[in-house]
Write an enzyme that holds these catalytic residues in place. Structure first.
Site, short mmCIF file in Angstrom:
data_model
loop_
_atom_site.label_atom_id
_atom_site.label_comp_id
_atom_site.label_asym_id
_atom_site.label_seq_id
_atom_site.Cartn_x
_atom_site.Cartn_y
_atom_site.Cartn_z
N ASP A 1 1.04 -1.08 -0.02
CA ASP A 1 -0.16 0.08 -0.06
C ASP A 1 0.93 1.04 0.19
OD1 ASP A 1 -2.42 1.79 0.30
OD2 ASP A 1 -3.20 0.08 1.57
N ASP B 1 -2.67 4.83 -2.68
CA ASP B 1 -3.63 5.37 -1.89
C ASP B 1 -4.15 6.81 -2.42
OD1 ASP B 1 -5.09 5.56 0.83
OD2 ASP B 1 -3.72 7.41 1.09
N HIS C 1 -10.88 -2.00 3.57
CA HIS C 1 -10.65 -1.50 5.03
C HIS C 1 -11.46 -0.40 5.62
CE1 HIS C 1 -7.95 0.75 2.32
NE2 HIS C 1 -7.79 1.76 3.41
N ASP C 2 -11.96 0.35 4.49
CA ASP C 2 -12.54 1.50 4.62
C ASP C 2 -14.25 1.60 4.85
OD1 ASP C 2 -10.43 3.20 5.05
OD2 ASP C 2 -10.37 3.64 2.96
N GLU D 1 -6.53 4.31 -5.97
CA GLU D 1 -7.81 4.42 -5.14
C GLU D 1 -8.61 6.02 -5.64
OE1 GLU D 1 -9.17 5.36 -0.45
OE2 GLU D 1 -7.31 5.96 -1.14
#
Length: 620
Positions: free
Chosen positions: A109, A216, A351-352, A274
């Site tokens: 990440d 990200d 994860h969000d 993302e």
């Protein structure tokens, strides 16, 4: 081509990552190997065979770099070190080797929109206005209102509530942070900063054998540099939502193209970005067009944001949605790449967000939980694009129990939104926010993985205090009992992931056509192999679908998104079967012993769909 492409038979050469299954590991919650209640890299290594047996091709490891953990590692203080509770750089090397030995790959990440305030770059930047790294971050002087009171440079509201600017007493200026004040934004306008990002954060790990990155907040690097106030949409707040000021900015494609050329392309590294606040296909395609040479693929969030009240003030005020709304969004993003050189992704958890089975399925009874989790699996596995799974999705992990109070929540975003609701003094806002957090909060996806029915669910040893509470249902929902259970969600995932690979022309690369768009319970669609794939499989008759020209293989996916029995579609008619043809049930989420259900000949009708049943039919 350095392993970038592989033969896909009738499809010719395609990049390897298109038909790969990616699996996101949230390391703090996956497996604790040393008894500190915090998951770690050695724990992940101990479970690599589990992922391999599941059918995973690529492990995506959420942030493990050195960090004060203001935002669970998305605030990096050193990109070349590992946060000690996770392990060491050498542990990452071992993980790379463990993946590669099994024919799997590993991506990390990459968080480079911002760093931690503890990063040496920021420490230098804030040390003085003349420091060479001053312009590696975004600094602005104060403004003053009509009464002479000091105010921030703009009125922008951040993602975690509150202003996007924090005052630095030492240098008497504000720095920009779109997220927490501990996460100052890097200034991508600085060429020296960009070069350091490529060399210190990307090439360092690619040289060690990492296969790519999930990137990200990838479309926030280029801000609008005039730094003006956003329109006032909430007159009750001094801070206003302003994503148009920092998403998809004027130099964003230049920056990403440069990133690819200088860091990704030389290593043949895969990239998935993302991409938030980008709701139109015309905006997304430039990022993923092969000719543009930017990103291989991106996450677009319209579907997974269903139920949220927006990204800012009302985010956690839950907004119910209908199945037709969901279907329209899925169809939009399934079809936007058709006729282009772009690519797309498939996902419903990360994860969000809250757990998919709790948001899109039905957890009201154990039977409906199991049935809906498998139907969601079938839905995901039959969609076009690269498939991404999130840890625990494959065993149907659910949201935290609604009996848990706010004291069990750990996430900075959720806690900030709850504190903002409390500060309003309005009891309904507080209750509505807590209700929304119970469905949507990021914490739901972060509780420890449920490996077995031993204390601490096998995530950590008995007696260890885990960093987040283990789910109350771990004895009933865990990987061990599902490994043994023939009809389990886990074993269904293993089966459907194999079928996805076997029928990749339909499910990975096929075109998508929605059926019965307004039906409130049935989600049905046709998947058709790309043009030029005819006669590749002699066992199929290659019938056309609804008059489409050319011989193409086709499948009909029919999913019952309700707890009531529903009539099935006329699958023979949809598949264009003639009198001699048979429509075969390729897979169902329900076990069937009646062989008559498997083959539909002339004048045969498919049986009704059981509650939360999914099926795929093909023509033979």
């Amino acid at each position: 081509m350095n392993g970038l492409y592989r033969e896909n038979g009738w499809l010719g050469k395609e990049p390897w990552w298109k038909d790969a299954t990616f699996y996101q590991v949230y390391p703090a919650s996956f497996k604790d190997s040393n008894g500190d209640g915090w998951g770690d890299i050695p724990g992940l290594i101990s479970k690599i065979d589990y992922l391999h047996q599941l059918g995973v091709d690529v492990v995506w490891l959420s942030p493990v770099f050195e960090s004060p953990q203001a935002d669970m590692g998305y605030d990096v203080s050193d990109y070349q070190k590992i946060y000690a509770p996770y392990g060491t750089v050498e542990d990452v090397d071992t993980l790379v080797e463990a993946c590669h030995i099994r024919g799997m790959k590993l991506i990390l990440d990459l968080v480079v929109n911002h760093t931690s305030i503890e990063h040496e770059w920021f420490k230098e930047s804030r040390s003085s206005k003349t420091n060479p790294k001053r312009d590696w971050y975004i600094w602005k002087p104060a403004r003053y209102d009509a009464e002479g009171q000091q105010i921030p440079p703009t009125n922008w509201r951040g993602y975690f509530a509150g202003p996007t600017w924090t005052w630095d007493e030492h240098t008497q200026e504000y720095y920009l942070h779109l997220y927490a004040s501990e996460q100052p934004d890097l200034n991508w306008e600085s060429e020296a900063c960009r070069e350091a990002i490529y060399e210190n954060t990307m090439c360092f790990w690619l040289e060690r054998g990492v296969d790519g990155f999930r990137i990200d907040t990838v479309n926030k690097y280029s801000k609008r540099t005039e730094y003006v106030d956003a329109p006032i949409t909430n007159p009750n707040s001094p801070c206003q939502p302003a994503p148009e000021m920092w998403c998809n900015g004027p130099r964003i494609h230049e920056f990403i193209h440069e990133m690819r050329a200088k860091a990704l392309e030389p290593y043949g590294a895969v990239s998935v970005g993302e991409l938030s606040n980008t709701p139109h296909p015309s905006q997304v395609l430039p990022y993923v067009s092969a000719a543009a040479q930017e990103l291989d693929m991106v996450f677009e969030f319209s579907m997974i944001r269903l139920g949220t009240g927006g990204m800012f003030g009302p985010k956690y005020i839950y907004v119910p949605f209908s199945l037709p709304q969901m279907k329209a969004i899925v169809a939009k993003w399934q079809t936007f790449i058709e006729g282009t050189d772009g690519w797309t992704t498939v996902f419903c958890e990360n994860h969000d967000n809250g757990r998919a089975v709790s948001r899109f399925g039905d957890c009201s009874t154990p039977e409906l939980w199991r049935a809906s989790a498998k139907t969601l699996a079938l839905w995901q596995a039959t969609l076009t694009g690269t498939l991404f799974l999130y840890q625990g999705q494959e065993i149907g992990m659910t949201n935290m129990p609604d009996t848990w109070g706010i004291d069990e929540y750990k996430d900075v975003e959720g806690l900030n939104f709850y504190a903002e609701a409390q500060a309003s003094g309005d009891q309904k806002t507080i209750e509505d926010t807590m209700h929304g957090l119970g469905i949507l909060a990021r914490d739901h996806s972060r509780i420890p993985f449920q490996w077995d029915d031993s204390p601490n669910a096998g995530f950590a040893d008995e007696g260890v205090k885990t960093w987040m509470r283990v789910h109350d249902e771990y004895r009933n929902i865990n990987a061990a009992n599902q490994t043994a259970g023939q009809d389990s969600i886990l074993n269904f995932y293993k089966r459907i992931l194999r079928l996805r690979k076997k029928y990749k022309d339909l499910f990975v690369f096929g075109t998508f056509r929605l059926l019965q768009a307004e039906h409130k319970a049935i989600f049905a669609y046709v998947k058709e192999s790309p043009s030029g794939t005819s006669n590749a499989h002699p066992q199929t008759n290659g019938h056309t679908v609804n008059g489409h020209g050319g011989k193409k293989r086709a499948a009909v996916v029919v999913l019952n998104f309700s707890k009531e029995t529903q009539d099935c579609l006329d699958v023979r008619g949809v598949l264009g079967c003639d009198d001699e043809d048979v429509a075969r049930l390729l897979v169902s989420t329900w076990h069937r012993e009646d062989a008559k259900r498997l083959m539909l000949g002339k004048n045969a009708s498919p049986p009704a769909l059981k509650p939360w049943e999914g099926r795929v039919y093909v023509s033979f």
